[in-house]
Design an enzyme around this catalytic site. Structure first.
Site, PDB file in Angstrom:
ATOM      1  N   PHE A 125       0.866  -1.181   0.000  1.00  0.00           N
ATOM      2  CA  PHE A 125       0.000   0.000   0.000  1.00  0.00           C
ATOM      3  C   PHE A 125       0.907   1.237   0.000  1.00  0.00           C
ATOM      4  CE2 PHE A 125      -2.905   3.090   1.949  1.00  0.00           C
ATOM      5  CZ  PHE A 125      -4.068   2.826   1.257  1.00  0.00           C
ATOM      6  N   ASP A 197       1.496  -5.041   8.653  1.00  0.00           N
ATOM      7  CA  ASP A 197       0.302  -4.221   8.481  1.00  0.00           C
ATOM      8  C   ASP A 197      -0.885  -5.173   8.279  1.00  0.00           C
ATOM      9  OD1 ASP A 197      -1.775  -2.614   7.557  1.00  0.00           O
ATOM     10  OD2 ASP A 197      -0.417  -1.216   6.547  1.00  0.00           O
ATOM     11  N   TYR A 222     -11.386   1.071  10.075  1.00  0.00           N
ATOM     12  CA  TYR A 222     -12.590   1.326   9.259  1.00  0.00           C
ATOM     13  C   TYR A 222     -12.854   0.282   8.184  1.00  0.00           C
ATOM     14  CZ  TYR A 222      -8.998   3.617   6.348  1.00  0.00           C
ATOM     15  OH  TYR A 222      -7.873   3.886   5.621  1.00  0.00           O
ATOM     16  N   LYS A 223     -11.980  -0.719   8.069  1.00  0.00           N
ATOM     17  CA  LYS A 223     -12.215  -1.763   7.058  1.00  0.00           C
ATOM     18  C   LYS A 223     -13.040  -2.893   7.703  1.00  0.00           C
ATOM     19  CE  LYS A 223      -8.304  -0.230   4.376  1.00  0.00           C
ATOM     20  NZ  LYS A 223      -6.850  -0.234   4.273  1.00  0.00           N
ATOM     21  N   ARG A 371     -12.349  -4.762  -7.900  1.00  0.00           N
ATOM     22  CA  ARG A 371     -12.090  -5.433  -6.619  1.00  0.00           C
ATOM     23  C   ARG A 371     -13.395  -5.728  -5.890  1.00  0.00           C
ATOM     24  NH1 ARG A 371      -8.374  -2.693  -2.009  1.00  0.00           N
ATOM     25  NH2 ARG A 371     -10.220  -1.384  -1.966  1.00  0.00           N
TER      26      ARG A 371
HETATM   27  C1  LIG Z   1      -6.172   0.978   4.188  1.00  0.00           C
HETATM   28  C2  LIG Z   1      -4.721   0.840   4.396  1.00  0.00           C
HETATM   29  C3  LIG Z   1      -4.011   1.827   5.084  1.00  0.00           C
HETATM   30  C4  LIG Z   1      -4.738   3.067   5.526  1.00  0.00           C
HETATM   31  O1  LIG Z   1      -3.971   3.952   6.212  1.00  0.00           O
HETATM   32  P1  LIG Z   1      -4.616   5.211   6.941  1.00  0.00           P
HETATM   33  O2  LIG Z   1      -3.440   5.986   7.311  1.00  0.00           O
HETATM   34  O3  LIG Z   1      -5.367   4.676   8.143  1.00  0.00           O
HETATM   35  O4  LIG Z   1      -5.528   5.884   5.979  1.00  0.00           O
HETATM   36  C5  LIG Z   1      -2.652   1.628   5.306  1.00  0.00           C
HETATM   37  N1  LIG Z   1      -2.038   0.505   4.876  1.00  0.00           N
HETATM   38  C6  LIG Z   1      -2.711  -0.460   4.208  1.00  0.00           C
HETATM   39  C7  LIG Z   1      -2.006  -1.692   3.773  1.00  0.00           C
HETATM   40  C8  LIG Z   1      -4.067  -0.312   3.944  1.00  0.00           C
HETATM   41  O5  LIG Z   1      -4.718  -1.246   3.270  1.00  0.00           O
END
Ligand SMILES: *Cc1c(COP(=O)(O)O)cnc(C)c1O
Length: 412
Positions: A125, A197, A222-223, A371
């Protein structure tokens, strides 16, 4: 094609079926995007009302003690701990995933002395990689160096100058699930610290942070945890590292005694040191209530259902002659992926918009990915049948070619 009554029978024998009733769901659509923004638990909606109307509206500042606002980060951390295989005292809720990564990267690099390489994968990410870049800007090239490898080549890319291996357990694009136990073990053998992560794995599959001897982890509220838009994230630090914890965002909430208002920063010697400023009470309260949905959920059943839903979707897509142009990017085997599927198609954006217009909520990831996320608690097997039927109809009729589906919005 699988018959409707077969799907209904699967729903009737689903041990998690009643969990759907704990969510407030839009009746006119099927939501396949719980991996991006989880659905609304009814308890979370009630708590939001109560926090705003009673706690804030009436009890005002007394609520810090009366409603234990001050304990929210730790209390929520412990609820999440059960989902990620962490013994008490190691998990805390705060800030965003990105900010927590920044803190933990700093801690891990400091612990590693001369070693300065952060190893990660190319298609991690992007924000995770940006955090390393930010630290490099701050500390200098001689203190931080980012090395990237392909996901298949992580083991061979490890070497003894790597300080930190930063990996996302489930790839946000492909859904590929990495082997946490094996990679952690290999890295430790070379003296490398691990930051995992869990953004796309917490709340959808069993995770064993303690049992895998993971050093650090972060994840998203939030996921799959259904904490609501912009919900605070979480961070985990293994107990054995608490003595070396020196995180750089040294705000007063991470002080050993914040209410002594000491001019000298004295870091708390436990996980609360990761706190920086005042907790966002409204969003944390909502996440706190949302997590109660998991209270009586068996995580292996959760994993089983998520896999069964994605496998059903995949099989139905594969059977349809109208869906031949969709190329599966995710691993074929459900045990090698998280709870999502990604398909390549040059017109993925328009197809996604057409699906949304027909009440199947999926998402698009640039440049050409469609997705689908399979949140096991709110979804039914019949919903998968409905979704694929709509997808087939959109592709068969080529309705996705209608010009309104090509218009791009800011958030995809
Ligand atoms: C959704 C996601 C994030 C989100 O980061 P925020 O700082 O909370 O917006 C970070 N890393 C991964 C791998 C994600 O999927």
């Amino acid at each position: 094609m699988i018959e409707q009554d077969q799907l209904e029978a699967q729903d009737r024998s689903d041990p998690l079926a009643s969990k759907r009733d704990e969510f407030a769901l839009p009746e006119d659509s099927v939501y396949l995007d719980g991996n991006s923004l989880g659905c609304l638990p009814i308890a979370a909606r009630e708590r939001a009302r109560q926090v705003v109307e009673t706690q804030w509206g009436h009890d005002l500042i007394k609520s810090w003690n009366k409603h234990s606002w001050i304990d929210l980060p730790v209390r929520i951390g412990e609820k999440i701990a059960r989902l990620i295989g962490a013994a008490p005292g190691q998990t805390i809720c705060c800030d965003s995933t990105s900010v927590n990564l920044f803190k933990l990267l700093s801690v891990a690099l400091k612990m590693q002395g001369e070693r300065c390489v952060v190893l990660s994968v190319q298609d991690n990410f992007p924000s995770d990689l940006y955090m390393v870049e930010g630290l490099r800007q701050l500390l200098g090239d001689d203190r931080v160096r980012l090395e990237l490898c392909a996901e298949e080549a992580i083991e061979s890319a490890m070497h003894d100058e790597v300080a930190v291996l930063m990996l996302t357990q489930v790839n946000f694009r492909t859904g590929q699930l990495l082997d946490m136990r094996r990679l952690t073990e290999r890295a430790h053998a070379l003296g490398i610290l691990l930051i995992w992560d869990l953004a796309h794995s917490a709340g959808v599959l069993p995770i064993e942070l303690d049992a895998c001897h993971v050093d650090f982890a972060v994840g998203c509220g939030y996921k799959y945890l259904n904490g609501g838009p912009g919900a605070p994230a979480f961070a985990y630090v293994a107990q054995r590292h608490h003595a070396h914890l020196h995180q750089p965002i040294s705000g007063w909430m991470g002080h050993a005694s914040p209410f002594e208002f000491d001019a000298q920063y004295r870091p708390a010697a436990n996980i609360t040191q990761l706190l920086a400023g005042t907790p966002p009470v409204i969003s944390m309260s909502v996440l706190d209530a949302a997590l109660d949905v998991f209270r009586d959920v068996d995580l292996s059943q959760l994993r089983h259902k998520a896999s069964a839903l994605s496998e059903l979707f995949r099989a139905l897509v594969e059977q349809s002659p109208h869906l031949r142009d969709l190329r599966l990017l995710s691993p074929l085997l459900p045990q090698q992926r998280g709870a999502q599927l990604a398909y390549r198609h040059p017109q993925a954006y328009s197809i996604c918009q057409a699906l949304i217009a027909h009440n199947i909520i999926a998402d698009f990831r640039a440049p050409d990915l469609l997705r689908f996320g399979f949140s096991p608690l709110p979804l039914r097997y019949v919903d998968i049948g409905t979704s694929v039927a709509v997808l087939i109809e959109i592709m068969r009729s080529e309705r996705w070619r209608e010009p309104q589906y090509a218009i791009r919005s800011k958030v995809t």
